[in-house]
Design a protein around this motif. Structure first.
Motif, PDB file in Angstrom:
ATOM      1  N   UNK A 117       0.875  -1.168   0.000  1.00 58.90           N
ATOM      2  CA  UNK A 117       0.000   0.000   0.000  1.00 58.90           C
ATOM      3  C   UNK A 117       0.911   1.216   0.000  1.00 58.90           C
ATOM      4  N   UNK A 118       0.765   2.063  -1.001  1.00 60.38           N
ATOM      5  CA  UNK A 118       1.673   3.184  -1.214  1.00 60.38           C
ATOM      6  C   UNK A 118       3.097   2.627  -1.320  1.00 60.38           C
ATOM      7  N   UNK A 119       4.017   3.032  -0.453  1.00 60.30           N
ATOM      8  CA  UNK A 119       5.395   2.561  -0.563  1.00 60.30           C
ATOM      9  C   UNK A 119       5.743   1.530   0.506  1.00 60.30           C
ATOM     10  N   UNK A 120       4.724   0.898   1.118  1.00 58.36           N
ATOM     11  CA  UNK A 120       4.980  -0.044   2.198  1.00 58.36           C
ATOM     12  C   UNK A 120       4.443  -1.429   1.894  1.00 58.36           C
ATOM     13  N   UNK A 121       5.238  -2.428   2.189  1.00 60.41           N
ATOM     14  CA  UNK A 121       4.840  -3.822   2.008  1.00 60.41           C
ATOM     15  C   UNK A 121       3.800  -4.198   3.064  1.00 60.41           C
ATOM     16  N   UNK A 122       2.795  -4.943   2.657  1.00 55.81           N
ATOM     17  CA  UNK A 122       1.748  -5.414   3.562  1.00 55.81           C
ATOM     18  C   UNK A 122       2.149  -6.788   4.099  1.00 55.81           C
ATOM     19  N   UNK A 123       2.157  -6.949   5.433  1.00 49.73           N
ATOM     20  CA  UNK A 123       2.467  -8.224   6.067  1.00 49.73           C
ATOM     21  C   UNK A 123       1.337  -8.578   7.023  1.00 49.73           C
ATOM     22  N   UNK A 124       1.514  -9.692   7.752  1.00 50.32           N
ATOM     23  CA  UNK A 124       0.427 -10.188   8.596  1.00 50.32           C
ATOM     24  C   UNK A 124       0.047  -9.230   9.708  1.00 50.32           C
ATOM     25  N   UNK A 125       0.963  -8.363  10.136  1.00 46.87           N
ATOM     26  CA  UNK A 125       0.663  -7.432  11.221  1.00 46.87           C
ATOM     27  C   UNK A 125       0.285  -6.041  10.728  1.00 46.87           C
ATOM     28  N   UNK A 126       0.194  -5.849   9.414  1.00 44.83           N
ATOM     29  CA  UNK A 126      -0.156  -4.527   8.882  1.00 44.83           C
ATOM     30  C   UNK A 126      -1.603  -4.182   9.228  1.00 44.83           C
ATOM     31  N   UNK A 127      -1.838  -2.936   9.588  1.00 46.66           N
ATOM     32  CA  UNK A 127      -3.188  -2.473   9.905  1.00 46.66           C
ATOM     33  C   UNK A 127      -3.380  -1.092   9.291  1.00 46.66           C
ATOM     34  N   UNK A 128      -4.424  -0.959   8.485  1.00 47.74           N
ATOM     35  CA  UNK A 128      -4.746   0.313   7.845  1.00 47.74           C
ATOM     36  C   UNK A 128      -5.700   1.084   8.754  1.00 47.74           C
ATOM     37  N   UNK A 129      -5.379   2.342   9.017  1.00 46.05           N
ATOM     38  CA  UNK A 129      -6.235   3.172   9.861  1.00 46.05           C
ATOM     39  C   UNK A 129      -6.411   4.547   9.227  1.00 46.05           C
ATOM     40  N   UNK A 130      -7.546   5.167   9.459  1.00 47.29           N
ATOM     41  CA  UNK A 130      -7.792   6.528   8.998  1.00 47.29           C
ATOM     42  C   UNK A 130      -7.810   7.472  10.195  1.00 47.29           C
ATOM     43  N   UNK A 131      -7.110   8.590  10.071  1.00 43.28           N
ATOM     44  CA  UNK A 131      -7.112   9.644  11.091  1.00 43.28           C
ATOM     45  C   UNK A 131      -7.399  10.948  10.364  1.00 43.28           C
ATOM     46  N   UNK A 132      -8.542  11.547  10.698  1.00 38.95           N
ATOM     47  CA  UNK A 132      -8.939  12.742   9.953  1.00 38.95           C
ATOM     48  C   UNK A 132      -9.128  12.379   8.489  1.00 38.95           C
ATOM     49  N   UNK A 133      -8.396  13.077   7.612  1.00 35.76           N
ATOM     50  CA  UNK A 133      -8.530  12.810   6.180  1.00 35.76           C
ATOM     51  C   UNK A 133      -7.272  12.177   5.597  1.00 35.76           C
ATOM     52  N   UNK A 134      -6.497  11.467   6.455  1.00 35.20           N
ATOM     53  CA  UNK A 134      -5.301  10.785   5.963  1.00 35.20           C
ATOM     54  C   UNK A 134      -5.340   9.318   6.359  1.00 35.20           C
ATOM     55  N   UNK A 135      -4.545   8.536   5.636  1.00 36.35           N
ATOM     56  CA  UNK A 135      -4.407   7.116   5.905  1.00 36.35           C
ATOM     57  C   UNK A 135      -3.114   6.897   6.679  1.00 36.35           C
ATOM     58  N   UNK A 136      -3.168   6.056   7.719  1.00 33.70           N
ATOM     59  CA  UNK A 136      -1.991   5.771   8.530  1.00 33.70           C
ATOM     60  C   UNK A 136      -1.664   4.288   8.406  1.00 33.70           C
ATOM     61  N   UNK A 137      -0.412   3.988   8.043  1.00 32.47           N
ATOM     62  CA  UNK A 137       0.048   2.610   7.925  1.00 32.47           C
ATOM     63  C   UNK A 137       1.442   2.519   8.534  1.00 32.47           C
TER      64      UNK A 137
END
Length: 245
Positions: free
Chosen positions: A152-172
């Motif tokens: 997602x974007x410039x980060x590899x997704x692994x088993x512990x990855x969690x996508x979160x939204x804060x305000x109007x941005x995505x946090x990974x």
């Protein structure tokens, strides 16, 4: 059974250094991403997010330096018997765990907010932006379609990855991103496209695309050098866990 071969004193010292640096690496990179769904969170948390992102970038740089030192010491202390080497050297396991960068055919899915000048009648602000569940729907569909690796974007997704939204941005993994959001997956492009088409959750997002002008595109890359996904450079440590029961 053959008796194990003893390491020279220099080798034992190098191994000790590897474990010491590895412990510091995991302690340094232990970050937890937290957030809320964009649809239900309207508070302005920009300053807090920006500060946390700055700290995470500093820690990520330190993690990179420590990884390089660990790799160098690991090579110096590597046993002559290759059967005793780190199992992550195996390409398949390294790909599955995210420890290795990977290249191959696949698709890139891009999601974006509606243009600023688009305000359909009856729409509220939440209808015009990409939400946490929209990104999660794409990720889940791609895994279901046989994705071998994902970013997602410039980060590899692994088993512990969690996508979160804060305000109007995505946090990974403690880093913040603004739309458009790109999700890349390596696998059979036809199967990945079919999985996106079959997903009920993705279909809901695409209804908003049609009704409110949100962004949606799927770019297929064929061939062995179609997509390049980076190795995971964050922490795999779990800060807390609980049963879903």
């Amino acid at each position: 059974m053959r008796a194990p071969r003893l390491r020279p004193a220099g080798g034992r010292a190098a191994v000790a250094a590897v474990f010491a640096l590895a412990g510091l690496l995991f302690a340094t990179s232990a970050l937890t991403s937290r957030g809320t769904d964009l649809r239900s969170e309207t508070a302005d948390l920009g300053a807090l997010v920006a500060e946390r992102s700055r700290l995470n970038e500093q820690r990520a740089a330190r993690v990179g330096d420590l990884r390089a030192e660990v790799d160098e010491l690991s090579r110096a202390a590597a046993p002559a018997d290759r059967s005793l080497e780190d199992p992550l050297d195996d390409a398949a396991l390294g790909t599955a765990s995210g420890a290795l960068a990977v290249t191959g055919p696949g698709v890139t899915v891009t999601l974006d907010d509606a243009p600023d000048d688009v305000r359909p009648a009856g729409a509220n602000p939440d209808d015009l932006v990409v939400h946490q569940q929209d990104v999660e729907a794409v990720v889940n569909a791609l895994w279901a379609g046989g994705a071998e690796a994902m970013s997602i974007m410039d980060q590899r997704v692994v088993s512990t990855s969690a996508v979160r939204c804060v305000g109007n941005v995505l946090v990974l993994q403690g880093r913040t991103y603004s739309p458009p959001y790109a999700v890349a997956a390596i696998g059979d492009p036809a199967a990945l496209r079919a999985a996106l088409e079959a997903s009920a959750q993705v279909a809901v997002y695409r209804q908003y695309v049609a009704a409110y002008g949100l962004g949606w595109s799927v770019d297929a890359r064929e061939g062995a050098d179609g997509l390049v996904l980076p190795a995971f450079d964050g922490s795999t440590a779990l800060a807390a866990a609980r049963s879903a029961a």
